[in-house]
Design an enzyme around this catalytic site. Structure first.
Site, mmCIF file in Angstrom:
data_model
loop_
_atom_site.group_PDB
_atom_site.id
_atom_site.type_symbol
_atom_site.label_atom_id
_atom_site.label_comp_id
_atom_site.label_asym_id
_atom_site.label_seq_id
_atom_site.Cartn_x
_atom_site.Cartn_y
_atom_site.Cartn_z
ATOM 1 N N SER A 45 0.818 -1.231 0.000
ATOM 2 C CA SER A 45 0.000 0.000 0.000
ATOM 3 C C SER A 45 0.844 1.270 0.000
ATOM 4 O O SER A 45 1.946 1.305 0.543
ATOM 5 C CB SER A 45 -0.907 0.042 1.239
ATOM 6 O OG SER A 45 -1.731 -1.080 1.277
ATOM 7 N N GLN A 58 -36.894 -11.677 26.705
ATOM 8 C CA GLN A 58 -36.953 -12.156 25.311
ATOM 9 C C GLN A 58 -36.129 -11.299 24.349
ATOM 10 O O GLN A 58 -35.570 -11.818 23.387
ATOM 11 C CB GLN A 58 -38.405 -12.229 24.855
ATOM 12 C CG GLN A 58 -39.123 -13.408 25.487
ATOM 13 C CD GLN A 58 -40.501 -13.616 24.922
ATOM 14 O OE1 GLN A 58 -41.149 -12.670 24.488
ATOM 15 N NE2 GLN A 58 -40.972 -14.844 24.931
ATOM 16 N N GLN A 62 -23.445 -3.515 23.847
ATOM 17 C CA GLN A 62 -24.778 -3.053 24.256
ATOM 18 C C GLN A 62 -25.308 -3.888 25.425
ATOM 19 O O GLN A 62 -25.871 -3.347 26.386
ATOM 20 C CB GLN A 62 -25.726 -3.161 23.044
ATOM 21 C CG GLN A 62 -27.022 -2.401 23.199
ATOM 22 C CD GLN A 62 -26.808 -0.889 23.175
ATOM 23 O OE1 GLN A 62 -25.738 -0.401 22.810
ATOM 24 N NE2 GLN A 62 -27.814 -0.149 23.608
ATOM 25 N N LEU A 122 -23.641 -5.428 27.645
ATOM 26 C CA LEU A 122 -22.896 -5.194 28.883
ATOM 27 C C LEU A 122 -23.179 -3.816 29.479
ATOM 28 O O LEU A 122 -22.769 -3.529 30.606
ATOM 29 C CB LEU A 122 -21.385 -5.367 28.660
ATOM 30 C CG LEU A 122 -20.918 -6.792 28.995
ATOM 31 C CD1 LEU A 122 -21.095 -7.721 27.826
ATOM 32 C CD2 LEU A 122 -19.486 -6.787 29.490
ATOM 33 N N GLU A 133 -6.415 -5.701 3.621
ATOM 34 C CA GLU A 133 -6.423 -6.841 2.681
ATOM 35 C C GLU A 133 -7.684 -6.883 1.814
ATOM 36 O O GLU A 133 -8.172 -7.954 1.445
ATOM 37 C CB GLU A 133 -6.202 -8.161 3.442
ATOM 38 C CG GLU A 133 -4.809 -8.203 4.037
ATOM 39 C CD GLU A 133 -4.477 -9.464 4.785
ATOM 40 O OE1 GLU A 133 -4.986 -10.530 4.410
ATOM 41 O OE2 GLU A 133 -3.701 -9.368 5.743
ATOM 42 N N GLU A 162 -16.089 -3.044 0.431
ATOM 43 C CA GLU A 162 -16.604 -2.629 -0.893
ATOM 44 C C GLU A 162 -15.846 -3.381 -1.995
ATOM 45 O O GLU A 162 -16.453 -3.872 -2.964
ATOM 46 C CB GLU A 162 -16.452 -1.116 -1.078
ATOM 47 C CG GLU A 162 -17.350 -0.272 -0.190
ATOM 48 C CD GLU A 162 -16.933 -0.271 1.292
ATOM 49 O OE1 GLU A 162 -15.737 -0.483 1.573
ATOM 50 O OE2 GLU A 162 -17.809 -0.081 2.149
HETATM 51 C C1 FAD Z 1 -4.646 -1.975 10.476
HETATM 52 C C2 FAD Z 1 -4.174 -1.925 9.053
HETATM 53 C C3 FAD Z 1 -3.078 -2.673 8.678
HETATM 54 C C4 FAD Z 1 -2.610 -2.604 7.370
HETATM 55 N N1 FAD Z 1 -1.497 -3.328 7.037
HETATM 56 C C5 FAD Z 1 -0.994 -3.233 5.784
HETATM 57 C C6 FAD Z 1 0.213 -3.942 5.438
HETATM 58 O O1 FAD Z 1 0.794 -4.654 6.258
HETATM 59 N N2 FAD Z 1 0.689 -3.805 4.191
HETATM 60 C C7 FAD Z 1 0.079 -3.041 3.254
HETATM 61 O O2 FAD Z 1 0.572 -2.968 2.141
HETATM 62 N N3 FAD Z 1 -1.062 -2.346 3.555
HETATM 63 C C8 FAD Z 1 -1.598 -2.418 4.794
HETATM 64 N N4 FAD Z 1 -2.742 -1.725 5.127
HETATM 65 C C9 FAD Z 1 -3.364 -0.859 4.135
HETATM 66 C C10 FAD Z 1 -4.655 -1.470 3.577
HETATM 67 O O3 FAD Z 1 -4.377 -2.539 2.748
HETATM 68 C C11 FAD Z 1 -5.428 -0.327 2.882
HETATM 69 O O4 FAD Z 1 -5.844 0.556 3.901
HETATM 70 C C12 FAD Z 1 -6.627 -0.848 2.098
HETATM 71 O O5 FAD Z 1 -6.207 -1.558 0.957
HETATM 72 C C13 FAD Z 1 -7.557 0.303 1.679
HETATM 73 O O6 FAD Z 1 -6.830 1.292 1.042
HETATM 74 P P1 FAD Z 1 -6.969 2.824 1.504
HETATM 75 O O7 FAD Z 1 -6.800 2.863 2.981
HETATM 76 O O8 FAD Z 1 -6.024 3.610 0.688
HETATM 77 O O9 FAD Z 1 -8.439 3.202 1.187
HETATM 78 P P2 FAD Z 1 -8.991 3.637 -0.277
HETATM 79 O O10 FAD Z 1 -8.510 2.672 -1.287
HETATM 80 O O11 FAD Z 1 -8.703 5.068 -0.459
HETATM 81 O O12 FAD Z 1 -10.543 3.451 -0.068
HETATM 82 C C14 FAD Z 1 -11.366 4.446 0.543
HETATM 83 C C15 FAD Z 1 -12.798 4.005 0.436
HETATM 84 O O13 FAD Z 1 -13.138 3.887 -0.953
HETATM 85 C C16 FAD Z 1 -13.743 2.639 -1.164
HETATM 86 N N5 FAD Z 1 -13.512 2.187 -2.521
HETATM 87 C C17 FAD Z 1 -12.349 1.871 -3.123
HETATM 88 N N6 FAD Z 1 -12.540 1.451 -4.364
HETATM 89 C C18 FAD Z 1 -13.875 1.501 -4.574
HETATM 90 C C19 FAD Z 1 -14.717 1.200 -5.686
HETATM 91 N N7 FAD Z 1 -14.210 0.752 -6.846
HETATM 92 N N8 FAD Z 1 -16.045 1.380 -5.552
HETATM 93 C C20 FAD Z 1 -16.578 1.827 -4.387
HETATM 94 N N9 FAD Z 1 -15.831 2.136 -3.301
HETATM 95 C C21 FAD Z 1 -14.496 1.967 -3.402
HETATM 96 C C22 FAD Z 1 -13.088 1.713 -0.153
HETATM 97 O O14 FAD Z 1 -13.876 0.567 0.057
HETATM 98 C C23 FAD Z 1 -13.042 2.625 1.053
HETATM 99 O O15 FAD Z 1 -14.273 2.589 1.724
HETATM 100 C C24 FAD Z 1 -3.248 -1.777 6.425
HETATM 101 C C25 FAD Z 1 -4.364 -1.041 6.813
HETATM 102 C C26 FAD Z 1 -4.839 -1.101 8.097
HETATM 103 C C27 FAD Z 1 -6.026 -0.286 8.486
#
Ligand code: FAD
Length: 402
Positions: free
Chosen positions: A139, A291, A349, A351, A376, A380
């Site tokens: 990423s 319930q 909720q 708790l 990962e 979406e």
């Molecule tokens: C705790 C954590 C650990 C992580 N660890 C790693 C790691 O070890 N290595 C690594 O490489 N990355 C890592 N990441 C990054 C992670 O893979 C990305 O955050 C993820 O792929 C989403 O990318 P973004 O955050 O840039 O969001 P964006 O891609 O900017 O997405 C923003 C929003 O747009 C939506 N979106 C995107 N495309 C579309 C579409 N075509 N249609 C509709 N909606 C869409 C998404 O669903 C999301 O809601 C980590 C992230 C977190 C939170």
């Protein structure tokens, strides 16, 4: 089989699993149940220190041995069911333990599947003992869901090898890893075609840990900066131009394991809510006698069962070599993570005020579950992937009814 808190024994009895999986579940569940002191201690520690301690402990106690296929231990790349069961048990016990295990497996798996013999010999034995920590870096701030937009460049050096320049973002284990699997842009091919995977030791001149990030659930989490970072030719993992394929191969295998971890968190939340409902007095009865409470607990149970079945099915499809396993991996991740979020919220909720007290089980789970719907592959992106694999032959048959 002995009753292990982290698993549903009726699910383990299903034909998706073999006796070796049941033995693994029992051994791992027992190991987790016996380590409540360790879980209490690591929660108090600095998350980077805790992460290192847990990788070493998992390695010492043999839970990472499968990362070195030469060791003779069973596991990946052939056993996704074992991987899922391990994440489920560890997530039930302690988020940081699941994190330590999963990122080590995530970073070793591309080496197992695509590494040269020399790369395997160099990295895997130490990753399998936990003495060498890995991270997987695909990423970037401008390339998350859209992996094909990766911009970090790896240009040919005039005297051989490559020079890496750019930045990686949101990298789990980023601040403690000894080696990074880095997906970088090589050559001029556009989008997904121009990417290559590299193995970059963290002490290579030109790579450094950038901003350390505080996440909702604290852990090693950082940006990485690459500035004229030179790596030799043999740092290429797999073939040049195959970086996107390597990244997708990995994510497709690990998405179901995110579902398994979500299941572990959700089961812990449901167990906690049930325990509370049985003891909490309410209007002359117990909370569980009402319930509305019974309806909440029943919904949780249905959601847990559905998630467990989808995770088991996805892992079984992958293990039997189904060409459509990636579809099931996405289904399992989407459903298990979304439902786990709901289950944890319902537990909070039930708790009442005690459910939101800092460091209570439910407060921790409430923070820990959130990121699983993002990393990962977001929910979406999972929906888009699933929609792309719908069976059009069924639609052709059903068209007669329209
Ligand atoms: C705790 C954590 C650990 C992580 N660890 C790693 C790691 O070890 N290595 C690594 O490489 N990355 C890592 N990441 C990054 C992670 O893979 C990305 O955050 C993820 O792929 C989403 O990318 P973004 O955050 O840039 O969001 P964006 O891609 O900017 O997405 C923003 C929003 O747009 C939506 N979106 C995107 N495309 C579309 C579409 N075509 N249609 C509709 N909606 C869409 C998404 O669903 C999301 O809601 C980590 C992230 C977190 C939170």
């Amino acid at each position: 089989m002995q009753q292990i808190t982290s698993f549903d024994p009726e699910i383990l009895e299903l034909p998706f699993y073999e006796d070796r999986h049941r033995r693994l579940a029992e051994a791992l569940g027992t190991w987790c149940d016996a380590r409540t002191d360790l879980w209490d201690e690591v929660r108090q520690e600095d998350p980077e220190k805790a992460g290192l301690r847990l990788v070493r402990q998992l390695g010492e106690d043999g839970w990472l041995a499968f990362l070195d296929p030469e060791s003779g231990a069973e596991g990946l790349p052939g056993d996704h069911r074992a991987l899922c069961l391990t994440r489920e048990a560890l997530a039930y016990a302690e988020d940081l333990a699941d994190f330590a295990f999963s990122i080590q497996a995530l970073s070793a798996t591309p080496v197992i599947r695509f590494g040269s013999d020399a790369q395997k010999r160099h990295y895997l034995p130490r990753m399998a003992t936990g003495s060498l920590v890995g991270a997987f870096a695909v990423s970037e701030e401008e390339a998350g869901s859209d992996v094909a937009a990766v911009a970090l460049r790896a240009d040919r050096a005039p005297d051989g090898g490559y020079v890496l320049n750019g930045r990686k973002a949101w990298i789990a284990n980023g601040s403690i890893a000894d080696v990074y699997v880095v997906i970088a842009r090589t050559g001029g091919a556009p989008g997904a075609l121009g990417l290559t995977a590299f193995l970059v030791p963290a002490d290579t001149p030109g790579v450094r840990v950038g901003r350390r990030l505080d996440a909702l659930a604290p852990r090693s989490f950082a940006h990485l900066d690459f500035e004229d970072c030179r790596v030799p030719e043999d740092a290429v993992l797999g073939k040049p131009g195959k970086g996107f394929v390597i990244a997708m191969d990995l994510l497709e295998r690990f998405r179901m394991t995110v579902g398994a971890a979500a299941l572990g968190f959700a089961r812990r939340a449901a167990d906690t809510a049930l325990a509370r409902a049985r003891t909490r007095s309410m209007g002359g009865a117990k909370l569980i006698d009402l319930q509305l409470t019974q309806a909440s607990l029943a919904d949780m149970d249905v959601q847990l069962n559905a998630a467990a079945l989808l995770v088991a099915r996805a892992a079984w499809e992958a293990d039997r070599g189904s060409r459509r396993f990636a579809r099931h991996s996405s289904i399992a991740k989407l459903h298990a993570t979304e439902e786990a979020q709901r289950i944890v919220d319902t537990a909070v909720q039930l708790l009442g005020a005690s459910g939101v007290v800092k460091d209570s089980v439910t407060e921790r789970l409430y923070r820990q579950i959130r990121a699983l719907r993002i990393y990962e592959g977001t929910s979406e992106v999972m929906r888009l992937t699933i929609a792309g694999t719908l069976d059009t032959r069924r639609a052709a048959r059903a068209a007669r009814d329209i």
